[in-house]
Design a protein around this motif. Structure first.
Motif, PDB file in Angstrom:
ATOM      1  N   GLY A 183       0.883  22.929 -19.863  1.00  0.00           N
ATOM      2  CA  GLY A 183       2.008  21.900 -19.829  1.00  0.00           C
ATOM      3  C   GLY A 183       2.276  21.255 -18.542  1.00  0.00           C
ATOM      4  N   THR A 184       0.735  21.482 -17.438  1.00  0.00           N
ATOM      5  CA  THR A 184       0.887  20.988 -16.129  1.00  0.00           C
ATOM      6  C   THR A 184      -0.493  20.185 -16.091  1.00  0.00           C
ATOM      7  OG1 THR A 184       2.074  22.611 -15.256  1.00  0.00           O
ATOM      8  CG2 THR A 184       0.948  21.237 -13.733  1.00  0.00           C
ATOM      9  N   ASP A 185      -0.079  18.841 -15.646  1.00  0.00           N
ATOM     10  CA  ASP A 185      -1.353  17.953 -15.337  1.00  0.00           C
ATOM     11  C   ASP A 185      -1.518  18.131 -13.904  1.00  0.00           C
ATOM     12  OD1 ASP A 185      -1.278  16.884 -18.006  1.00  0.00           O
ATOM     13  OD2 ASP A 185       0.031  15.091 -17.311  1.00  0.00           O
ATOM     14  N   TYR A 186      -3.049  18.271 -13.839  1.00  0.00           N
ATOM     15  CA  TYR A 186      -3.744  18.467 -12.262  1.00  0.00           C
ATOM     16  C   TYR A 186      -4.456  17.168 -12.425  1.00  0.00           C
ATOM     17  CZ  TYR A 186      -1.934  23.181 -12.590  1.00  0.00           C
ATOM     18  OH  TYR A 186      -1.293  24.196 -12.787  1.00  0.00           O
ATOM     19  N   ILE A 187      -3.999  16.358 -11.476  1.00  0.00           N
ATOM     20  CA  ILE A 187      -4.957  14.849 -11.230  1.00  0.00           C
ATOM     21  C   ILE A 187      -5.230  14.879  -9.723  1.00  0.00           C
ATOM     22  CG2 ILE A 187      -4.622  12.584 -11.771  1.00  0.00           C
ATOM     23  CD1 ILE A 187      -2.366  13.328 -13.555  1.00  0.00           C
ATOM     24  N   LEU A 188      -6.482  14.885  -9.656  1.00  0.00           N
ATOM     25  CA  LEU A 188      -7.013  14.330  -8.418  1.00  0.00           C
ATOM     26  C   LEU A 188      -7.476  12.861  -8.185  1.00  0.00           C
ATOM     27  CD1 LEU A 188      -7.959  15.534  -5.639  1.00  0.00           C
ATOM     28  CD2 LEU A 188     -10.301  15.743  -6.596  1.00  0.00           C
ATOM     29  N   ARG A 189      -6.947  12.210  -7.061  1.00  0.00           N
ATOM     30  CA  ARG A 189      -6.803  10.788  -7.267  1.00  0.00           C
ATOM     31  C   ARG A 189      -7.031  10.344  -5.761  1.00  0.00           C
ATOM     32  NH1 ARG A 189      -1.723   7.258  -7.742  1.00  0.00           N
ATOM     33  NH2 ARG A 189      -2.620   5.338  -8.755  1.00  0.00           N
ATOM     34  N   GLU A 190      -7.929   9.160  -5.461  1.00  0.00           N
ATOM     35  CA  GLU A 190      -8.112   8.608  -4.481  1.00  0.00           C
ATOM     36  C   GLU A 190      -6.959   7.221  -4.213  1.00  0.00           C
ATOM     37  OE1 GLU A 190     -11.863   8.091  -2.118  1.00  0.00           O
ATOM     38  OE2 GLU A 190     -11.631   6.056  -2.973  1.00  0.00           O
ATOM     39  N   VAL A 191      -6.332   7.262  -3.153  1.00  0.00           N
ATOM     40  CA  VAL A 191      -5.321   6.113  -2.942  1.00  0.00           C
ATOM     41  C   VAL A 191      -5.564   5.338  -1.795  1.00  0.00           C
ATOM     42  CG1 VAL A 191      -2.856   5.445  -2.503  1.00  0.00           C
ATOM     43  CG2 VAL A 191      -3.529   7.598  -4.116  1.00  0.00           C
ATOM     44  N   THR A 192      -5.966   3.987  -1.818  1.00  0.00           N
ATOM     45  CA  THR A 192      -6.312   3.194  -0.760  1.00  0.00           C
ATOM     46  C   THR A 192      -5.205   2.342  -0.288  1.00  0.00           C
ATOM     47  OG1 THR A 192      -8.476   3.325  -1.202  1.00  0.00           O
ATOM     48  CG2 THR A 192      -7.750   1.679   0.271  1.00  0.00           C
ATOM     49  N   ILE A 193      -4.740   2.132   0.833  1.00  0.00           N
ATOM     50  CA  ILE A 193      -3.652   1.432   1.308  1.00  0.00           C
ATOM     51  C   ILE A 193      -4.059   0.717   2.298  1.00  0.00           C
ATOM     52  CG2 ILE A 193      -1.205   1.301   2.315  1.00  0.00           C
ATOM     53  CD1 ILE A 193      -0.869   4.430   1.304  1.00  0.00           C
ATOM     54  N   PRO A 194      -4.375  -0.573   2.141  1.00  0.00           N
ATOM     55  CA  PRO A 194      -4.628  -1.726   3.162  1.00  0.00           C
ATOM     56  C   PRO A 194      -3.703  -1.734   4.350  1.00  0.00           C
ATOM     57  CG  PRO A 194      -4.293  -2.719   1.213  1.00  0.00           C
ATOM     58  CD  PRO A 194      -3.838  -1.449   1.000  1.00  0.00           C
ATOM     59  N   PRO A 195      -4.243  -2.164   5.409  1.00  0.00           N
ATOM     60  CA  PRO A 195      -3.732  -2.413   7.035  1.00  0.00           C
ATOM     61  C   PRO A 195      -2.490  -3.206   6.531  1.00  0.00           C
ATOM     62  CG  PRO A 195      -5.848  -2.782   7.233  1.00  0.00           C
ATOM     63  CD  PRO A 195      -5.900  -2.624   5.726  1.00  0.00           C
ATOM     64  N   GLY A 196      -1.173  -2.651   7.221  1.00  0.00           N
ATOM     65  CA  GLY A 196       0.227  -3.434   7.245  1.00  0.00           C
ATOM     66  C   GLY A 196       0.843  -3.092   5.670  1.00  0.00           C
ATOM     67  N   GLN A 197       0.107  -2.290   4.782  1.00  0.00           N
ATOM     68  CA  GLN A 197       1.024  -2.173   3.504  1.00  0.00           C
ATOM     69  C   GLN A 197       1.395  -0.765   3.380  1.00  0.00           C
ATOM     70  OE1 GLN A 197       1.506  -4.463   1.341  1.00  0.00           O
ATOM     71  NE2 GLN A 197       0.285  -5.785   2.903  1.00  0.00           N
ATOM     72  N   ALA A 198       2.199  -0.507   2.517  1.00  0.00           N
ATOM     73  CA  ALA A 198       3.036   0.615   2.070  1.00  0.00           C
ATOM     74  C   ALA A 198       2.959   0.895   0.567  1.00  0.00           C
ATOM     75  CB  ALA A 198       4.559   0.392   2.393  1.00  0.00           C
ATOM     76  N   THR A 199       3.559   2.229   0.369  1.00  0.00           N
ATOM     77  CA  THR A 199       3.508   2.703  -0.998  1.00  0.00           C
ATOM     78  C   THR A 199       4.718   2.214  -1.842  1.00  0.00           C
ATOM     79  OG1 THR A 199       4.657   4.715  -0.351  1.00  0.00           O
ATOM     80  CG2 THR A 199       2.307   5.157  -0.609  1.00  0.00           C
ATOM     81  N   GLY A 200       5.775   1.745  -1.265  1.00  0.00           N
ATOM     82  CA  GLY A 200       7.153   1.507  -1.773  1.00  0.00           C
ATOM     83  C   GLY A 200       7.781   3.090  -1.724  1.00  0.00           C
ATOM     84  N   TRP A 201       9.261   2.924  -1.768  1.00  0.00           N
ATOM     85  CA  TRP A 201      10.030   4.045  -1.699  1.00  0.00           C
ATOM     86  C   TRP A 201       9.723   4.662  -3.126  1.00  0.00           C
ATOM     87  CZ3 TRP A 201      12.151   5.890   2.677  1.00  0.00           C
ATOM     88  CH2 TRP A 201      12.195   5.081   3.803  1.00  0.00           C
ATOM     89  N   HIS A 202       9.603   5.914  -3.416  1.00  0.00           N
ATOM     90  CA  HIS A 202       9.150   6.826  -4.414  1.00  0.00           C
ATOM     91  C   HIS A 202       9.338   8.119  -4.396  1.00  0.00           C
ATOM     92  CE1 HIS A 202       5.362   7.086  -2.510  1.00  0.00           C
ATOM     93  NE2 HIS A 202       5.231   8.022  -3.190  1.00  0.00           N
ATOM     94  N   TYR A 203       9.606   8.710  -5.173  1.00  0.00           N
ATOM     95  CA  TYR A 203       9.271  10.373  -5.536  1.00  0.00           C
ATOM     96  C   TYR A 203       8.336  10.696  -6.438  1.00  0.00           C
ATOM     97  CZ  TYR A 203      12.580  10.117  -9.191  1.00  0.00           C
ATOM     98  OH  TYR A 203      13.411  10.193 -10.524  1.00  0.00           O
ATOM     99  N   HIS A 204       8.179  12.289  -6.682  1.00  0.00           N
ATOM    100  CA  HIS A 204       7.238  12.308  -7.471  1.00  0.00           C
ATOM    101  C   HIS A 204       7.947  13.702  -8.557  1.00  0.00           C
ATOM    102  CE1 HIS A 204       4.145  10.470  -5.622  1.00  0.00           C
ATOM    103  NE2 HIS A 204       4.546  10.644  -4.462  1.00  0.00           N
ATOM    104  N   ASP A 205       7.576  13.829  -9.784  1.00  0.00           N
ATOM    105  CA  ASP A 205       8.166  14.851 -10.466  1.00  0.00           C
ATOM    106  C   ASP A 205       7.491  16.381 -10.246  1.00  0.00           C
ATOM    107  OD1 ASP A 205       9.956  13.139 -11.810  1.00  0.00           O
ATOM    108  OD2 ASP A 205       8.460  12.318 -13.181  1.00  0.00           O
ATOM    109  N   GLY A 206       6.541  16.267  -9.542  1.00  0.00           N
ATOM    110  CA  GLY A 206       5.712  17.603  -9.200  1.00  0.00           C
ATOM    111  C   GLY A 206       5.336  17.423  -7.708  1.00  0.00           C
ATOM    112  N   PRO A 207       4.901  18.425  -7.357  1.00  0.00           N
ATOM    113  CA  PRO A 207       4.475  18.537  -5.861  1.00  0.00           C
ATOM    114  C   PRO A 207       2.957  18.018  -5.531  1.00  0.00           C
ATOM    115  CG  PRO A 207       4.120  20.646  -6.665  1.00  0.00           C
ATOM    116  CD  PRO A 207       4.784  19.925  -7.763  1.00  0.00           C
ATOM    117  N   LEU A 208       2.926  17.369  -4.310  1.00  0.00           N
ATOM    118  CA  LEU A 208       1.523  16.655  -4.180  1.00  0.00           C
ATOM    119  C   LEU A 208       0.799  17.364  -3.051  1.00  0.00           C
ATOM    120  CD1 LEU A 208       2.989  14.588  -5.872  1.00  0.00           C
ATOM    121  CD2 LEU A 208       1.451  12.877  -4.281  1.00  0.00           C
TER     122      LEU A 208
END
Length: 144
Positions: free
Chosen positions: A45-70
């Protein structure tokens, strides 16, 4: 795939974290922020997802939270984190690891204040079917 996941678990620690409240509108990720799934599996019942996230200079993720630990690893660049008091809760450079707890009490934003792309390798440990993140409102920080 299991070998990749085990390797990721051994070398990756949780990603950017900041707590948000307030009544402002949600803040989507900035232009050019991208994510690419490297590996994914589900067990008990748990998803394990490995992901590469790229954020350009001067940008942000936006305010957020996650339903599980990272668990995250800064592959390139510098990640700046902010919490709901609008204060930084950490700066993570290339080679650093970071851990992020789950839940709406741990709202955060990750920002790339540098002049090169920020690249994170992130392991999401989520209840099966959960989204990567849940949008949250800006707590009143003037930089967003």
């Amino acid at each position: 795939m299991r070998r990749t996941l085990r390797t990721a678990l051994a070398g990756v620690v949780t990603a950017a974290a900041l707590v948000v409240g307030g009544t402002a509108h949600t803040t989507p990720a900035g232009p050019g922020v991208t994510g690419r799934v490297i590996s994914q599996t589900t067990a008990n019942g748990t998803d394990y997802i490995l992901r590469e996230v790229t954020i350009p200079p001067g940008q942000a993720t936006g305010w957020h939270y996650h339903d599980g630990p990272l668990y995250g690893f800064v592959k390139q660049g510098t990640l700046s984190h902010y919490d709901s008091t609008c204060e930084t809760d950490g700066v993570y450079r290339s080679g650093d690891t970071i851990q992020e707890p789950a839940g709406p009490d741990y709202v955060h934003i990750g920002r790339n204040l540098g002049d090169t792309p920020l690249v994170l390798v992130v392991l999401y440990v989520l209840p099966h079917g959960s989204p990567f993140s849940e949008d949250a409102p800006n707590p009143g920080c003037s930089f967003e």
